[in-house]
Design an enzyme around this catalytic site. Structure first.
Site: not given
Length: 416
Positions: A147, A222, A259
């Site tokens: 990330e 995300k 994540c």
């Protein structure tokens, strides 16, 4: 610390922080839990412990892959952990094996956060070059970076100067990786801090999917943004707006669960419902916050959704020039804590690779037969036995302001 030192501490029961918690981020002087156990146990006991911790693939322990000498030479010269394993599937009568070679990279930043931003980014490019070359030389088909790989993970500081690292989808980092994609006929997943120049220069936490011809296939933003302790990332970007896309590539259908999305089971489910065969989880997370969860969540997702999961975490402790606090009552500090690496790959049959180092840069390579996914769907029938209509009805009611939980109380519970 060698095996003898570790056993002495354990047998005496004495806490010696300088030995048991080395400042380099290792585990009692070892790169990983797997290497600690291997050094501390007899071969027979270690084999049984590994079976319990890592599972079996088609009834066997994972096999290692013989890597080309030029790639191993790059690992030795640049001192990065280099491991490779093979996931098998049962032989089928009507389908040939669908073997894809996947690579994942974990790394620390290359320069202190006090150096000029352009120098920091250039140094990261330079640092990653031999690791990417090792992946390409090893025949990797799909490669994923961690990330926000092109910068320090500065989102704890809430300082806006770090926004200068943001770039368009077709920016400098993408161009850097496109050359490798073309050179090695390799799909590359590049998680960056995106600046959307067409929509008010808004920032996003984005994964760019680069095709094996160097083309940009698409992007995913995300879905879930943490507000947990230092990880108050909504200072910089908000929840993504790209849904749960699956990218059909020359090497299979892939998706990216960035994540914090790994903590949301429905996020994993949605990628599976859209047909993902491999889901990558590029992350940046620290030991104090999440390390006990790290080996569990992605593996659970691989099992529940019958696909492969590749978990990537950055390495090292990143120290920032200005101390910060996070409203949790702790004293001000200048770092997140230790990013513990430990990248690994999980299969739908509950088998799993050992982890990469907890404190060193690393490249993990895995051959995976994608036929395993359908074989596990046939075996367990999770899709067939799921009650999607029931879940859908509950979620639809839950979203309404007048929702009432379905709780049946014992009528004698509150009786006087």
């Amino acid at each position: 610390m060698d095996k003898k030192d570790y056993r002495t501490v354990a047998e005496n029961g004495k806490a010696e922080p300088e030995k048991e918690i080395p400042k380099d981020g290792s585990i009692c002087g070892f790169d990983s839990l797997h290497s600690l156990l291997q050094a501390s146990l007899s071969p027979q006991i270690f084999q049984e412990v590994s079976r319990l911790l890592l599972g079996l693939n088609c009834g066997r322990a994972l096999e290692t892959i013989t890597l080309p000498e030029p790639a191993k030479a790059l690992s030795s010269k640049h001192d990065f952990d280099f491991q490779a394993f093979s996931f098998q599937a049962e032989k089928e009568s009507l389908r040939e094996p669908r073997i894809v070679r996947v690579g994942i990279i974990q790394n620390s930043i290359a320069l202190p956060t006090t150096t000029p931003l352009l120098d920091q980014k250039s140094a990261i490019f330079q640092k990653l070059t031999p690791i990417i070359e090792a992946a390409g030389t090893s025949g990797v088909n799909v490669l994923c970076l961690q990330e926000a790989w092109m910068m320090p993970f500065a989102f704890c500081t809430r300082e806006k100067k770090w926004c200068e690292f943001a770039e368009p989808v077709d920016g400098e980092s993408t161009q850097f990786l496109q050359d490798f994609a073309r050179k090695y006929n390799m799909v590359i997943i590049s998680p960056i801090l995106e600046r959307d120049v067409k929509h008010g220069e808004t920032l996003w936490n984005t994964a760019v999917i680069i095709g094996n011809h160097g083309n940009i296939i698409g992007k995913h933003r995300k879905n879930h943004i943490p507000r947990v302790g230092d990880f108050n990332e909504s200072t910089y970007y908000m929840e993504g707006n790209t849904g749960h896309p699956v990218f059909e590539t020359a090497y299979g259908k892939i998706a990216v669960n960035i994540c914090y999305g790994r903590h949301h089971p429905l996020n994993w489910l949605a990628f599976g419902l859209n047909g993902a065969e491999i889901v990558f989880n590029p992350s940046a997370t620290v030991g104090e916050l999440s390390e006990p969860m790290w080996p569990v969540e992605a593996r659970n997702a691989a099992i529940a959704n019958s696909y492969f999961v590749c978990s990537i975490n950055r390495v090292g402790t990143e120290i920032f020039p200005n101390p910060f606090t996070s409203g949790d009552g702790k004293p001000q500090h200048s770092d997140f804590g230790h990013f513990y690496g430990s990248s690994h790959i999980s299969a739908p049959d509950a088998s799993c690779t050992p982890s990469l180092s907890r404190h060193k840069d690393g490249l993990m390579i895995s051959d995976m037969d994608l036929n395993l996914s359908r074989q596990l769907k046939d075996k367990w029938g999770f899709r067939m036995t799921a009650r999607y209509e029931m879940y859908s009805d509950l979620l639809a009611h839950y979203l309404k302001p007048d929702f009432e939980p379905q709780v049946l109380s014992d009528p004698l519970l509150h009786k006087n």
